[in-house]
Design a protein around this motif. Structure first.
Motif, PDB file in Angstrom:
ATOM      1  N   GLU B  92       0.862  -1.192   0.000  1.00 31.87           N
ATOM      2  CA  GLU B  92       0.000   0.000   0.000  1.00 31.87           C
ATOM      3  C   GLU B  92       0.890   1.231   0.000  1.00 31.87           C
ATOM      4  N   ASN B  94       1.927   4.923   1.262  1.00 25.31           N
ATOM      5  CA  ASN B  94       1.806   5.751   2.467  1.00 25.31           C
ATOM      6  C   ASN B  94       2.508   7.076   2.259  1.00 25.31           C
ATOM      7  N   PHE B  95       2.077   8.052   2.987  1.00 28.34           N
ATOM      8  CA  PHE B  95       2.781   9.331   3.001  1.00 28.34           C
ATOM      9  C   PHE B  95       3.835   9.278   4.098  1.00 28.34           C
ATOM     10  N   LEU B  97       5.827  11.324   6.193  1.00 27.05           N
ATOM     11  CA  LEU B  97       5.913  12.723   6.618  1.00 27.05           C
ATOM     12  C   LEU B  97       7.314  13.111   7.075  1.00 27.05           C
TER      13      LEU B  97
END
Lengths: 157, 199
Positions: B92, B94-95, B97
């Motif tokens: 999947e 994801n960001f 950060l």
């Protein structure tokens, strides 16, 4: 006159036999698969398990041991529930930092074992000659009060 | 003589039972005709190879094996055979950060050094930032299972049929074997044309 009568009666019996034979022939043509199945395969007891996810608390509590199950599609008897277990569903969410957090959701998982009679054929087990039952199969079943979309997890016969 | 005449009359009389017999035989003939007509209307059959993708939990990933016979959903007819099974990670996006924070801090540092950038370099930087922000992570406990099935499907007007429904790439189809059944996504389908036959 008597000869005429007896001849007439004989003719009627023959007619009756022909009609009967014709009816049986037609019926056997229509139902030959069922007849073959009934003659070839014996009915035997089986026990299958299923799982249902995403149930509300009310629906999960509405299923209990002894309930009869029926296929929603046509009302065919799908067995009698022998054991029931429920648990809260654990779900997970992705957090902004990419980590996952698990939590107990408001939904329930239901697992049941069901006794049923059916037939073992060439490829596997059939309930009522129609429902091929193997792990992974999904059926819409219902008790008198709850509708369930079940996934078969195992079957022993 | 009179009696003989009446006997002959009785024999020639077309009774209700005779009519019933005629109707029964007629219905039998019509029924057989319908069956034959329906068979003639059956779709063509085509030998095909198609791939189906599933997401299974790790402990269930061997539900389908090479050599398993694929059946119709009702378990009555054979469709084909599984000729290949491959596994890949379920991922999947994801960001990340933390990457963004690093880039922001770099920007501040560069700004303080009074570096002047043109529009092109700004655009390039934004794209790089976006790429860096999105990361692909593997979802543990799950496996992407892809099956290759070689078999015979009904074919009509450019459509392949399985379990009575037509399907194309990206459609969900039910794969059933003697041991397991599951819905997967069709990811490819190709005809083995040299073996196409008509029923």
């Amino acid at each position: 006159m008597g000869a005429i009568m007896s001849r007439k009666i004989k003719f009627n019996v023959l007619d009756f036999c022909i009609v009967l034979f014709a009816i049986l022939t037609i019926l056997s043509t229509f139902f030959w698969k069922d007849i073959r199945s009934k003659l070839t395969f014996d009915e035997k007891n089986a026990e299958y398990s299923f799982i249902v996810t995403g149930l509300t608390k009310e629906a999960a509590e509405g299923v209990s041991v002894g309930n009869n199950l029926y296929f929603s599609e046509d009302g065919t008897f799908a067995g009698k529930i022998e054991s029931v277990s429920t648990e809260r569903e654990i779900r997970s969410v992705s957090l902004v930092d990419g980590e996952k957090a698990e939590y107990e959701s408001d939904f329930y998982i239901l697992r049941c074992k069901v006794d049923i009679k059916g037939k073992e054929k060439e490829n596997g087990f059939y309930i009522d000659d129609r429902y091929f039952t193997v792990p992974g199969k999904k059926f819409s079943l219902e008790t008198d009060s709850v509708k369930l979309f079940v996934e078969i997890t195992s079957i022993n016969y | 003589m009179k009696n003989r005449k009446s006997v002959n009359n009785v024999n020639k009389k077309f009774t209700a039972i005779d009519l019933l017999i005629c109707l029964l035989f007629l219905s039998a003939v019509v029924y057989m005709g319908i069956r034959i007509f329906q068979n003639e209307k059956l779709k063509d059959e085509s030998n095909v190879s198609f791939d189906v993708s599933f997401v299974f939990s790790e402990d269930n990933k061997e539900a389908f094996k090479i050599g398993d016979i694929v059946l119709t959903a009702d378990g009555k007819d054979e469709v084909g055979k599984i000729t290949n099974v491959s596994y890949s990670d379920v991922t999947e996006k994801n960001f990340d950060l933390s990457v963004k924070e690093e880039i922001i801090s770099e920007d501040i540092f560069e700004d303080s050094s009074e570096i002047i950038e043109n529009d092109f370099s700004n655009e390039q930087k934004e794209t790089e930032t976006s790429k860096a922000l999105v990361t692909e992570t593997v979802i543990k406990g799950y496996v992407n299972v892809t099956l290759t099935v070689v078999g015979t499907l009904e074919y009509d007007n450019g459509k392949y049929y399985l379990n009575g429904s037509s399907f194309k790439i990206d459609d969900e189809i039910e794969i059933t074997t003697k041991n397991y059944s599951s819905f997967g996504k069709c990811i490819s389908i190709s005809s083995l044309k040299e073996n196409t036959k008509s029923e």
